[in-house]
Design a protein around this motif. Structure first.
Motif, PDB file in Angstrom:
ATOM      1  N   LEU A 191       0.848  -1.168   0.095  1.00 54.66           N
ATOM      2  CA  LEU A 191      -0.125  -0.070  -0.125  1.00 54.66           C
ATOM      3  C   LEU A 191       0.818   1.231   0.000  1.00 54.66           C
ATOM      4  CD1 LEU A 191      -3.138   1.584   0.239  1.00 54.66           C
ATOM      5  CD2 LEU A 191      -2.468   1.143   2.804  1.00 54.66           C
ATOM      6  N   HIS A 192       0.717   2.135  -0.958  1.00 60.01           N
ATOM      7  CA  HIS A 192       1.547   3.358  -0.940  1.00 60.01           C
ATOM      8  C   HIS A 192       0.713   4.493  -0.615  1.00 60.01           C
ATOM      9  CE1 HIS A 192       4.529   6.384  -2.663  1.00 60.01           C
ATOM     10  NE2 HIS A 192       3.157   6.972  -3.099  1.00 60.01           N
ATOM     11  N   ILE A 193       1.454   5.123   0.437  1.00 62.08           N
ATOM     12  CA  ILE A 193       0.990   6.427   1.167  1.00 62.08           C
ATOM     13  C   ILE A 193       1.765   7.323   0.757  1.00 62.08           C
ATOM     14  CG2 ILE A 193       0.387   7.644   3.197  1.00 62.08           C
ATOM     15  CD1 ILE A 193      -0.053   4.846   4.839  1.00 62.08           C
ATOM     16  N   PRO A 194       1.060   8.368  -0.052  1.00 60.74           N
ATOM     17  CA  PRO A 194       1.943   9.412  -0.662  1.00 60.74           C
ATOM     18  C   PRO A 194       2.684  10.163   0.276  1.00 60.74           C
ATOM     19  CG  PRO A 194      -0.251   9.675  -1.510  1.00 60.74           C
ATOM     20  CD  PRO A 194      -0.124   8.574  -0.538  1.00 60.74           C
ATOM     21  N   ALA A 195       4.023  10.565   0.029  1.00 60.97           N
ATOM     22  CA  ALA A 195       4.994  11.206   0.609  1.00 60.97           C
ATOM     23  C   ALA A 195       5.670  10.530   1.949  1.00 60.97           C
ATOM     24  CB  ALA A 195       4.639  12.536   0.990  1.00 60.97           C
ATOM     25  N   VAL A 196       4.962   9.367   2.187  1.00 64.01           N
ATOM     26  CA  VAL A 196       5.381   8.405   3.256  1.00 64.01           C
ATOM     27  C   VAL A 196       6.093   7.288   3.111  1.00 64.01           C
ATOM     28  CG1 VAL A 196       4.622   7.244   5.527  1.00 64.01           C
ATOM     29  CG2 VAL A 196       3.510   9.319   4.570  1.00 64.01           C
ATOM     30  N   GLY A 197       5.562   6.645   1.957  1.00 58.04           N
ATOM     31  CA  GLY A 197       6.307   5.453   1.401  1.00 58.04           C
ATOM     32  C   GLY A 197       5.227   4.046   0.980  1.00 58.04           C
ATOM     33  N   ASP A 198       5.947   2.894   0.865  1.00 57.40           N
ATOM     34  CA  ASP A 198       5.168   1.803   0.352  1.00 57.40           C
ATOM     35  C   ASP A 198       5.176   1.025   1.881  1.00 57.40           C
ATOM     36  OD1 ASP A 198       4.800   2.679  -1.948  1.00 57.40           O
ATOM     37  OD2 ASP A 198       6.549   1.455  -2.748  1.00 57.40           O
ATOM     38  N   PHE A 199       4.043   0.262   2.093  1.00 58.15           N
ATOM     39  CA  PHE A 199       3.937  -0.614   3.307  1.00 58.15           C
ATOM     40  C   PHE A 199       3.594  -1.897   2.804  1.00 58.15           C
ATOM     41  CE2 PHE A 199       3.562   3.625   4.889  1.00 58.15           C
ATOM     42  CZ  PHE A 199       4.135   3.690   6.012  1.00 58.15           C
ATOM     43  N   THR A 200       4.274  -3.005   3.219  1.00 57.46           N
ATOM     44  CA  THR A 200       4.163  -4.276   2.767  1.00 57.46           C
ATOM     45  C   THR A 200       2.904  -4.809   3.726  1.00 57.46           C
ATOM     46  OG1 THR A 200       6.296  -4.748   2.078  1.00 57.46           O
ATOM     47  CG2 THR A 200       4.789  -6.607   2.439  1.00 57.46           C
ATOM     48  N   ILE A 201       1.882  -5.217   3.084  1.00 54.45           N
ATOM     49  CA  ILE A 201       0.705  -5.608   3.859  1.00 54.45           C
ATOM     50  C   ILE A 201       0.208  -7.069   3.853  1.00 54.45           C
ATOM     51  CG2 ILE A 201      -0.371  -3.343   4.130  1.00 54.45           C
ATOM     52  CD1 ILE A 201      -2.125  -4.021   1.875  1.00 54.45           C
ATOM     53  N   GLY A 202       0.707  -7.896   2.829  1.00 54.71           N
ATOM     54  CA  GLY A 202       0.928  -9.351   2.767  1.00 54.71           C
ATOM     55  C   GLY A 202      -0.676  -9.538   2.121  1.00 54.71           C
TER      56      GLY A 202
END
Length: 377
Positions: A191-202
């Motif tokens: 999941l990409h959160i703009p200006a924060v980064g990518d988060f692996t959510i499986g």
């Protein structure tokens, strides 16, 4: 600058100009959007003749999903009864024809006319277009059956049409198929959160995918209640994602969104007040579901909620209204979805529609800016 423009006036220089990758890509997207507009305009008189000939018009609903009478809404829109529906076929049919024509017909035209650039207009790519095209056609065909059942009074639902549970069921089936394909076949789990980064959510990516598709499809359907309202919102949304996809170098997906925008613009020409025909479930649900798939393909789920924030308000008003009536036996809004609330307050239909367009223009601009500045993080 003037000298450079004059130098490009000759055919040979212009041909060289087209070989610049960035310019060629821009031309591809713009020409595809124009083609979508023209094709939808050509299809419109053919399809509307069919709708009027066989009297495929809407029936004004007299009850909500709980079976309670919609006295205000029914009385307010009584004059719309009989207006042809299923106009959404114009949009997704034009897009489908254009997608396959770009792949099978354009290369032949390129050889026949000896213009290689025409072949470059092909945007039927497996990686970028197959999934949104599947959502568009599958949801469009199922919505078409629902509209036909509503018009003819078939089905167990009051007034005809599929029950809400059935409609929701096949939407979940489509969204689930897409979610599993993204996760297991494409390996998407972030999941990409703009200006924060990518988060692996499986595997949580699958329910996220389903939620986004259902939100976009159902909200689009709920918002499609006034002349030109939803078609204008979808026009801004697909145009926004055409820009986002282009900046992500997803040129084929950008072209697909441009084709949607062009077809929606042609549709809107006839759908503004007083509407010559309505979009129907076959348009609202299919385009909403497709918009959700496009958002996931660009990893812009968060941005989607910003761009179509009016959908959040519309769906939110329905949830609040139903919850309040069930728990408190009182209404929060004069009517729901939200656009009917403003009508109940005395706003003319055109004012509600145009203010929703303006609101969406602003949220779409904010969403695109956030998407652009948040790409690198």
């Amino acid at each position: 600058m003037l000298d450079r423009l004059l130098a490009l006036s000759s055919p040979m220089q212009f041909a060289q100009f087209q070989t610049i990758p960035e310019i060629a890509n821009v031309l591809k997207v713009l020409i595809t959007g124009l083609a979508g507009f023209l094709l939808a305009f050509v299809i419109t008189p053919i399809w509307t003749h069919f709708l009027y000939k066989y009297k495929i018009g809407i029936k004004i609903k007299k009850n909500d999903v709980n079976g309670e009478k919609l006295t205000f809404v029914s009385a307010l829109h009584a004059s719309k009864a009989g207006t042809p529906t299923m106009g959404g076929v114009i949009i997704w049919a034009a897009m489908t024809i254009l997608v396959f024509s770009s792949h099978f017909l354009f290369p032949l035209l390129a050889n026949l006319l000896d213009i290689s650039f025409i072949a470059r207009l092909d945007f039927l790519s497996r990686k970028e277009v197959w999934l949104p095209l599947f959502a568009l056609i599958s949801a469009g065909v199922l919505g078409l059956f629902d509209d036909m059942m509503s018009v003819r009074g078939f089905g167990k639902n009051k007034g005809g049409g599929m029950r809400f549970a059935m409609r929701f069921g096949w939407l979940i089936a489509i969204a689930t198929a897409g979610g599993f394909w993204f996760y297991y076949k494409l390996g998407w789990d972030r999941l990409h959160i703009p200006a924060v980064g990518d988060f692996t959510i499986g595997w949580w990516y699958i329910p996220l995918f389903i939620f986004v598709i259902l939100f976009a499809a159902v909200s689009s359907n709920e918002t499609d209640g006034l002349d030109g309202l939803n078609s204008g919102i979808l026009l801004f949304a697909f145009s926004s994602f055409a820009i986002i996809a282009f900046l992500q170098n997803k040129i084929d997906l950008s072209s697909f969104c441009a084709a949607a925008g062009g077809a929606l613009l042609a549709f809107l020409w006839f759908n503004i007040y007083p509407a010559r025909f309505f979009m129907g479930d076959t348009g609202a649900v299919s385009l909403g579901a497709t918009l959700g798939v496009v958002a996931m393909l660009t990893n812009s789920a968060i941005v989607l909620f910003i761009i179509v924030f009016v959908y959040v308000l519309e769906s939110g008003s329905v949830v609040i209204q139903l919850t309040s009536k069930r728990l408190r036996h009182r209404k929060v809004f004069l009517a729901a979805p939200l656009h009917h609330h403003f009508e109940a307050k005395g706003w003319p239909e055109t004012k509600v529609t145009m203010r929703a367009w303006i609101f969406t223009m602003v949220t779409a601009l904010i969403g695109v800016v956030i998407a652009i500045f948040g790409m690198g993080r």
